[in-house]
Structure formats: C-alpha cells, structure tokens
Design an enzyme around this catalytic site. Structure first.
Site, PDB file in Angstrom:
ATOM      1  N   ALA A  66       0.845  -1.190   0.000  1.00  0.00           N
ATOM      2  CA  ALA A  66       0.000   0.000   0.000  1.00  0.00           C
ATOM      3  C   ALA A  66       0.882   1.242   0.000  1.00  0.00           C
ATOM      4  O   ALA A  66       2.053   1.198   0.381  1.00  0.00           O
ATOM      5  CB  ALA A  66      -0.919  -0.003   1.222  1.00  0.00           C
ATOM      6  N   GLY A 111      -0.123  -5.241   0.612  1.00  0.00           N
ATOM      7  CA  GLY A 111      -1.260  -5.280  -0.295  1.00  0.00           C
ATOM      8  C   GLY A 111      -0.931  -5.883  -1.642  1.00  0.00           C
ATOM      9  O   GLY A 111      -1.812  -6.423  -2.320  1.00  0.00           O
ATOM     10  N   GLU A 114      -1.300  -9.515  -1.127  1.00  0.00           N
ATOM     11  CA  GLU A 114      -2.734  -9.767  -0.997  1.00  0.00           C
ATOM     12  C   GLU A 114      -3.425  -9.740  -2.362  1.00  0.00           C
ATOM     13  O   GLU A 114      -4.330 -10.534  -2.621  1.00  0.00           O
ATOM     14  CB  GLU A 114      -3.355  -8.746  -0.033  1.00  0.00           C
ATOM     15  CG  GLU A 114      -2.906  -8.965   1.410  1.00  0.00           C
ATOM     16  CD  GLU A 114      -3.386  -7.886   2.354  1.00  0.00           C
ATOM     17  OE1 GLU A 114      -4.151  -8.193   3.272  1.00  0.00           O
ATOM     18  OE2 GLU A 114      -2.972  -6.713   2.166  1.00  0.00           O
ATOM     19  N   GLU A 134       3.124  -5.785   7.576  1.00  0.00           N
ATOM     20  CA  GLU A 134       2.234  -4.822   8.241  1.00  0.00           C
ATOM     21  C   GLU A 134       2.509  -4.649   9.738  1.00  0.00           C
ATOM     22  O   GLU A 134       2.350  -3.552  10.283  1.00  0.00           O
ATOM     23  CB  GLU A 134       0.764  -5.228   8.031  1.00  0.00           C
ATOM     24  CG  GLU A 134       0.218  -4.924   6.638  1.00  0.00           C
ATOM     25  CD  GLU A 134       0.531  -6.003   5.621  1.00  0.00           C
ATOM     26  OE1 GLU A 134       0.030  -5.911   4.494  1.00  0.00           O
ATOM     27  OE2 GLU A 134       1.283  -6.956   5.957  1.00  0.00           O
TER      28      GLU A 134
END
Length: 255
Positions: A66, A111, A114, A134
């Site tokens: 992200a 992300g 993911e 994270e």
C-alpha cells in the site's frame, strides 16, 4: 478504456492488466484501487478475453504494498472503510468467472501479496520477494491476507510470515505452495502467457463453474456447489460440444 494507474491490453482471448506506477514500485494507492475495480468490472462483462494476467510495470516490483504516505491522515473509521474497500475489490478478482493469473515480477509485499493471493494462480520471477510487513507498522494485513494466506500455506507458516514480517524468496514461496512456478524474469510473462493459452483452449462455462466450486471449497456448501455446478453444465452448449468432439475424435470448438 483508459485508466490512470493501469494499462489494459487484450491480445486475442488474453487480457493483461499492468499496474503502472513504476516510480512508486507500483504501490497501491486510492487511484490504483479505483482503477482495479473499474478494469475488473469491465473484464467481467467483456466478451473477448477468457483469461486475465495481472502484473506490475518494470523489472523490480509487482506491487510493493500500500502507499503508506496516505495513511497518517486516516481516522479509525476511514481505515476500516479502506480495508472494506480492499476486500471488496480483491473479492471481485477472486470471484471473476475468468481465470486470473498473477505474474509476480519482483516485490509483492503487503497489499501487493494480498492482490496476488486474490488471483487464482501465481507465477513468480526469480527476483521476486514476497511478504506481509504490516506488523512493523503496528498493523495487520487488511485486504484479506490473514484469511487467504493460511488457506494457501497452512496456519503455522502463515503465522510465521505475518508475525515475523520477513520477506521470502520466490523459491521459498514455491516450496510452501504460495506460488505455482518460478522463472527467470525474462521468461515470466511468456511462461504465464503459455499457461493462459492452455487455459483458453478449454470450456469457458466449465472453468467459470470450477472457479465458483473451488472458491466454495472452504465453506459449508462447497460440496453442494460442486454438485449443482456439475448438473448445471449438462444443459450448457460447451458440454454438448465437448462430448460431441470427444466422440467424433476431434478438438472441441468452444464459443
């Protein structure tokens, strides 16, 4: 269609979605999420492409995570909505009725991993590094990582990756079942296209039902989904063509 942060090309029956923010290692920001939603909405109804490849621009990164620069201004409520949005878009990818293959060309972190896990199949380049960092920010994976990773590699290995925040190599990722195959960087996209070419020879109706059944495999109605999907396909044109071609000893031609 035009997208600010994504390039979409359709070559025959294969669509290639390229995250195009090389200056930020293709990090996921609000614009990328918006464009991902738009492009997969389009591909859901697009009639030409029967298989989708997702990759990143450049040679260093698939998606490096992200865009953390957006985070400091978020309230708790905004962060919750961001997670909901990530889940919504990645679920859309996972449930697309066409196979989605991630061509992981470098960093797939946070992300980015993911996103790769929401795809149905993952191929990686030898220089790929994968991880969920994270907890180093005082967070947890928020776009489905805590749910998809244990299903792919088992709870113990998922816990190790999430708790330690360590990056793993492409070969390690293959050994634990996180990626299917590993190739030299220059061979990654050609090999991914080879797989896509093999897939598009088969029945789109059958594959769509297979995606639905496999995605239901960890739910209470998984067996029922398979049974009903199997029965439904007997009424479809692809089944009739496939059986006729088998009996006539020819290759099927699926519309």
């Amino acid at each position: 269609m035009n997208y600010e942060s994504i390039k979409l090309t359709i070559d025959g029956k294969i669509a290639i979605v390229t995250i195009n923010r090389p200056e930020s290692l293709n990090a996921l920001n609000a614009q990328v999420l918006n464009d991902l939603e738009k492009v997969f909405d389009y591909l859901d109804s697009e009639k030409t492409a029967n298989c989708v490849i997702v990759t990143g621009s450049g040679e260093k990164s698939f998606v490096a995570g992200a865009d953390i620069k957006e985070f400091p201004s978020f309230t708790q409520e905004q962060a919750t909505e961001l997670s909901k949005r990530g889940h919504f878009i990645f679920n859309k990818i996972e449930n697309l009725s066409k196979p989605v293959i991630a061509a992981v060309n470098g960093f797939a972190l946070g992300g980015g991993l993911e996103l790769a896990m929401s795809c149905h199949i993952r191929y990686a380049s030898e220089n790929a590094k994968l991880g969920l960092p994270e907890v180093t920010l005082g967070l947890i994976p928020g776009y489905g990582g805590t749910q998809r990773l244990p299903k792919l590699v088992g709870k113990g290995i998922a816990n190790e990756m999430i708790f330690s925040a360590k990056m793993i190599t492409a070969e390690k990722a293959k050994s634990i079942g996180l990626v299917n195959e590993v190739f030299p960087l220059e061979e990654l996209l050609p090999k991914t296209k080879e797989l896509a070419e093999q897939i598009i020879k088969n029945s789109p109706q059958g594959i769509a039902k297979a995606i639905k059944a496999v995605n239901a495999s960890d739910s209470e109605n998984g067996m029922e989904t398979e049974i009903n999907s199997f029965g439904d396909l007997f009424a479809q044109d692809d089944f009739k063509e496939g059986v006729s071609a088998f009996i006539e000893k020819r290759k099927p031609i699926f519309n």
